[in-house]
Design a protein around this motif. Structure first.
Motif, PDB file in Angstrom:
ATOM      1  N   SER A 186      37.123  40.436  44.597  1.00 49.77           N
ATOM      2  CA  SER A 186      36.175  40.205  43.501  1.00 49.77           C
ATOM      3  C   SER A 186      36.316  38.825  42.857  1.00 49.77           C
ATOM      4  O   SER A 186      35.388  38.364  42.188  1.00 49.77           O
ATOM      5  N   VAL A 187      37.475  38.155  43.012  1.00 50.29           N
ATOM      6  CA  VAL A 187      37.649  36.837  42.373  1.00 50.29           C
ATOM      7  C   VAL A 187      37.289  35.693  43.316  1.00 50.29           C
ATOM      8  O   VAL A 187      37.309  34.529  42.913  1.00 50.29           O
ATOM      9  N   MET A 188      36.942  36.010  44.557  1.00 50.29           N
ATOM     10  CA  MET A 188      36.722  34.945  45.539  1.00 50.29           C
ATOM     11  C   MET A 188      35.504  34.075  45.221  1.00 50.29           C
ATOM     12  O   MET A 188      35.491  32.888  45.518  1.00 50.29           O
ATOM     13  N   GLN A 189      34.480  34.657  44.621  1.00 53.72           N
ATOM     14  CA  GLN A 189      33.312  33.829  44.277  1.00 53.72           C
ATOM     15  C   GLN A 189      33.687  32.780  43.243  1.00 53.72           C
ATOM     16  O   GLN A 189      33.304  31.611  43.346  1.00 53.72           O
ATOM     17  N   GLU A 190      34.477  33.211  42.224  1.00 53.40           N
ATOM     18  CA  GLU A 190      34.945  32.253  41.204  1.00 53.40           C
ATOM     19  C   GLU A 190      35.824  31.179  41.847  1.00 53.40           C
ATOM     20  O   GLU A 190      35.652  29.979  41.562  1.00 53.40           O
ATOM     21  N   TYR A 191      36.731  31.578  42.740  1.00 58.71           N
ATOM     22  CA  TYR A 191      37.629  30.616  43.376  1.00 58.71           C
ATOM     23  C   TYR A 191      36.843  29.653  44.287  1.00 58.71           C
ATOM     24  O   TYR A 191      37.161  28.462  44.376  1.00 58.71           O
ATOM     25  N   THR A 192      35.814  30.196  44.963  1.00 67.47           N
ATOM     26  CA  THR A 192      34.983  29.352  45.824  1.00 67.47           C
ATOM     27  C   THR A 192      34.232  28.312  44.994  1.00 67.47           C
ATOM     28  O   THR A 192      34.176  27.130  45.361  1.00 67.47           O
ATOM     29  N   ASP A 193      33.675  28.757  43.863  1.00 66.80           N
ATOM     30  CA  ASP A 193      32.970  27.818  42.966  1.00 66.80           C
ATOM     31  C   ASP A 193      33.923  26.732  42.476  1.00 66.80           C
ATOM     32  O   ASP A 193      33.573  25.545  42.458  1.00 66.80           O
ATOM     33  N   ASN A 194      35.129  27.146  42.069  1.00 69.43           N
ATOM     34  CA  ASN A 194      36.123  26.178  41.586  1.00 69.43           C
ATOM     35  C   ASN A 194      36.472  25.169  42.684  1.00 69.43           C
ATOM     36  O   ASN A 194      36.568  23.962  42.427  1.00 69.43           O
ATOM     37  N   TYR A 195      36.670  25.681  43.897  1.00 70.88           N
ATOM     38  CA  TYR A 195      37.048  24.821  45.037  1.00 70.88           C
ATOM     39  C   TYR A 195      35.967  23.776  45.301  1.00 70.88           C
ATOM     40  O   TYR A 195      36.270  22.585  45.490  1.00 70.88           O
ATOM     41  N   GLN A 196      34.717  24.217  45.274  1.00 70.17           N
ATOM     42  CA  GLN A 196      33.619  23.273  45.534  1.00 70.17           C
ATOM     43  C   GLN A 196      33.519  22.227  44.426  1.00 70.17           C
ATOM     44  O   GLN A 196      33.345  21.034  44.693  1.00 70.17           O
ATOM     45  N   LYS A 197      33.674  22.668  43.167  1.00 71.43           N
ATOM     46  CA  LYS A 197      33.613  21.728  42.038  1.00 71.43           C
ATOM     47  C   LYS A 197      34.804  20.771  42.060  1.00 71.43           C
ATOM     48  O   LYS A 197      34.725  19.662  41.522  1.00 71.43           O
ATOM     49  N   ALA A 198      35.918  21.215  42.648  1.00 73.87           N
ATOM     50  CA  ALA A 198      37.126  20.390  42.706  1.00 73.87           C
ATOM     51  C   ALA A 198      37.072  19.360  43.826  1.00 73.87           C
ATOM     52  O   ALA A 198      38.030  18.610  44.014  1.00 73.87           O
ATOM     53  N   GLY A 199      35.981  19.359  44.580  1.00 72.16           N
ATOM     54  CA  GLY A 199      35.840  18.379  45.659  1.00 72.16           C
ATOM     55  C   GLY A 199      36.330  18.873  46.996  1.00 72.16           C
ATOM     56  O   GLY A 199      36.674  18.053  47.874  1.00 72.16           O
ATOM     57  N   GLY A 200      36.389  20.177  47.189  1.00 69.27           N
ATOM     58  CA  GLY A 200      36.826  20.746  48.470  1.00 69.27           C
ATOM     59  C   GLY A 200      36.017  20.221  49.644  1.00 69.27           C
ATOM     60  O   GLY A 200      34.812  20.009  49.521  1.00 69.27           O
ATOM     61  N   LEU A 201      36.690  20.018  50.765  1.00 68.77           N
ATOM     62  CA  LEU A 201      36.052  19.357  51.909  1.00 68.77           C
ATOM     63  C   LEU A 201      35.570  20.328  52.980  1.00 68.77           C
ATOM     64  O   LEU A 201      34.927  19.913  53.936  1.00 68.77           O
ATOM     65  N   LYS A 202      35.905  21.606  52.844  1.00 67.73           N
ATOM     66  CA  LYS A 202      35.533  22.572  53.877  1.00 67.73           C
ATOM     67  C   LYS A 202      34.816  23.761  53.240  1.00 67.73           C
ATOM     68  O   LYS A 202      34.508  23.747  52.054  1.00 67.73           O
ATOM     69  N   SER A 203      34.617  24.796  54.052  1.00 72.36           N
ATOM     70  CA  SER A 203      34.169  26.065  53.505  1.00 72.36           C
ATOM     71  C   SER A 203      35.416  26.814  53.033  1.00 72.36           C
ATOM     72  O   SER A 203      36.378  26.975  53.798  1.00 72.36           O
ATOM     73  N   PHE A 204      35.432  27.272  51.783  1.00 70.14           N
ATOM     74  CA  PHE A 204      36.643  27.896  51.237  1.00 70.14           C
ATOM     75  C   PHE A 204      37.045  29.129  52.039  1.00 70.14           C
ATOM     76  O   PHE A 204      38.234  29.464  52.126  1.00 70.14           O
ATOM     77  N   SER A 205      36.074  29.793  52.654  1.00 72.10           N
ATOM     78  CA  SER A 205      36.372  31.020  53.408  1.00 72.10           C
ATOM     79  C   SER A 205      37.260  30.743  54.627  1.00 72.10           C
ATOM     80  O   SER A 205      37.824  31.670  55.207  1.00 72.10           O
ATOM     81  N   GLU A 206      37.385  29.473  55.029  1.00 72.38           N
ATOM     82  CA  GLU A 206      38.270  29.137  56.154  1.00 72.38           C
ATOM     83  C   GLU A 206      39.740  29.340  55.799  1.00 72.38           C
ATOM     84  O   GLU A 206      40.589  29.377  56.680  1.00 72.38           O
ATOM     85  N   TYR A 207      40.025  29.471  54.506  1.00 73.36           N
ATOM     86  CA  TYR A 207      41.423  29.545  54.080  1.00 73.36           C
ATOM     87  C   TYR A 207      41.924  30.958  53.839  1.00 73.36           C
ATOM     88  O   TYR A 207      43.073  31.146  53.435  1.00 73.36           O
ATOM     89  N   TYR A 208      41.081  31.965  54.041  1.00 71.23           N
ATOM     90  CA  TYR A 208      41.565  33.331  53.811  1.00 71.23           C
ATOM     91  C   TYR A 208      40.851  34.299  54.744  1.00 71.23           C
ATOM     92  O   TYR A 208      39.824  33.971  55.347  1.00 71.23           O
ATOM     93  N   SER A 209      41.432  35.473  54.869  1.00 67.61           N
ATOM     94  CA  SER A 209      40.786  36.550  55.618  1.00 67.61           C
ATOM     95  C   SER A 209      40.689  37.767  54.713  1.00 67.61           C
ATOM     96  O   SER A 209      41.596  38.044  53.911  1.00 67.61           O
ATOM     97  N   ALA A 210      39.584  38.476  54.819  1.00 70.18           N
ATOM     98  CA  ALA A 210      39.335  39.631  53.958  1.00 70.18           C
ATOM     99  C   ALA A 210      39.939  40.890  54.565  1.00 70.18           C
ATOM    100  O   ALA A 210      39.936  41.076  55.784  1.00 70.18           O
ATOM    101  N   GLN A 211      40.497  41.724  53.682  1.00 69.79           N
ATOM    102  CA  GLN A 211      41.038  43.017  54.091  1.00 69.79           C
ATOM    103  C   GLN A 211      40.565  44.058  53.085  1.00 69.79           C
ATOM    104  O   GLN A 211      41.198  44.221  52.038  1.00 69.79           O
ATOM    105  N   GLN A 212      39.464  44.727  53.391  1.00 65.02           N
ATOM    106  CA  GLN A 212      38.850  45.702  52.478  1.00 65.02           C
ATOM    107  C   GLN A 212      38.538  45.049  51.133  1.00 65.02           C
ATOM    108  O   GLN A 212      37.697  44.161  51.071  1.00 65.02           O
TER     109      GLN A 212
END
Length: 290
Positions: free
Chosen positions: A170-196
């Motif tokens: 549930s917090v991944m959308q917030e973390y993804t938004d933060n990553y993009q605003k922080a100047g992230g160079l990739k897709s944030f989803s490349e850094y984690y895998s979902a488990q349920q």
């Protein structure tokens, strides 16, 4: 027997003052007992915050008084663990305050590229979001192979959680938004895998971090660092303890090293103010100059 309704204003004030004094004494005795028996020093924490958290725990445990809480803590280690969790400040997020990470990329990363090796210390790392953010940032800036991140906290339970690198989906959308605003160079989803209902951060990110227990209030320096991040930790200390911890961080930082505090913390008007220059005032990024 007299109750509060029949007391005069003066008598009520006297009774309230007496109860307030007794509460202060109980808190002092609790902190002294915890320090002498377990070695955790909360004696110089900011009083208002400490009092609020202790009162909260007394209510949660359905205890009649702070003295009763003290007895439970001293004779029950599980109660002590709940006490530590209650006092831990675990408000954090990946790439929290994205602007700070933007500035870090622009002003600090070029400095780090001049070092043959880089050591970063996250002091008071809580559940691990900030060191993982730093691991991603250093990887994207090509510094992973010559960098080591150290993440410490006084709470062993929180350290275990940080090591796991598991967060609610549930917090991944917030973390993804933060990553993009922080100047992230990739897709944030490349850094984690979902488990349920949760996600786990990539193994290589977690393996680049050394987690350890370290108590800023009683432990000393354990290495020399190029960057120290200690954000939103010292706002819970009184002035004397804050200055002592700042000196510990200063003595752990190499010359021209970078110190980053929380946005409500500052070196201004502290004994160490003249030993730093501001790299970015609003984001509390300082460089040691002495």
């Amino acid at each position: 027997m007299t109750d509060d309704k029949s007391l005069s204003a003066a008598q009520l004030t006297t009774k309230q003052a007496r109860l307030a004094l007794l509460e202060e004494i109980e808190i002092d005795l609790l902190c002294e007992g915890v320090y002498r028996y377990y070695g955790f020093d909360f004696r110089q924490y900011a009083r208002a915050s400490l009092k609020r958290r202790i009162r909260n725990l007394v209510n949660l445990e359905s205890l009649p008084s702070i003295s009763a809480l003290q007895e439970r803590i001293l004779y029950d280690r599980l109660m002590m663990e709940r006490f530590l969790l209650n006092l831990s400040i675990n408000v954090t997020a990946m790439f929290r305050d994205p602007k700070m990470y933007q500035v870090f990329r622009k002003k600090v990363i070029p400095l780090l590229h001049t070092y043959p090796s880089v050591r970063v210390w996250h002091a008071g790392c809580s559940s691990g979001e900030e060191p993982l953010s730093m691991s991603i940032l250093l990887e994207e800036e090509g510094l992973t192979k010559r960098s080591k991140i150290y993440a410490t906290d006084f709470n062993e339970s929180i350290i275990k959680k940080a090591k796991a690198g598991i967060f609610p989906l549930s917090v991944m959308q917030e973390y993804t938004d933060n990553y993009q605003k922080a100047g992230g160079l990739k897709s944030f989803s490349e850094y984690y895998s979902a488990q349920q209902d949760s996600v786990i951060l990539a193994t290589h990110l977690r393996e680049s971090i050394v987690y350890s227990r370290h108590n800023l209030t009683i432990d000393g320096s354990f290495n020399e660092f190029n960057v120290i991040m200690c954000r939103n930790v010292m706002i819970y200390f009184n002035e004397a303890l804050r200055d002592r911890v700042l000196l510990l961080l200063h003595n752990s930082l190499c010359r021209f090293g970078i110190l980053i505090l929380g946005n409500k913390e500052t070196l201004q008007f502290t004994p160490l103010e003249h030993k730093y220059k501001e790299l970015d005032g609003p984001n509390r990024i300082y460089q040691r100059i002495d």
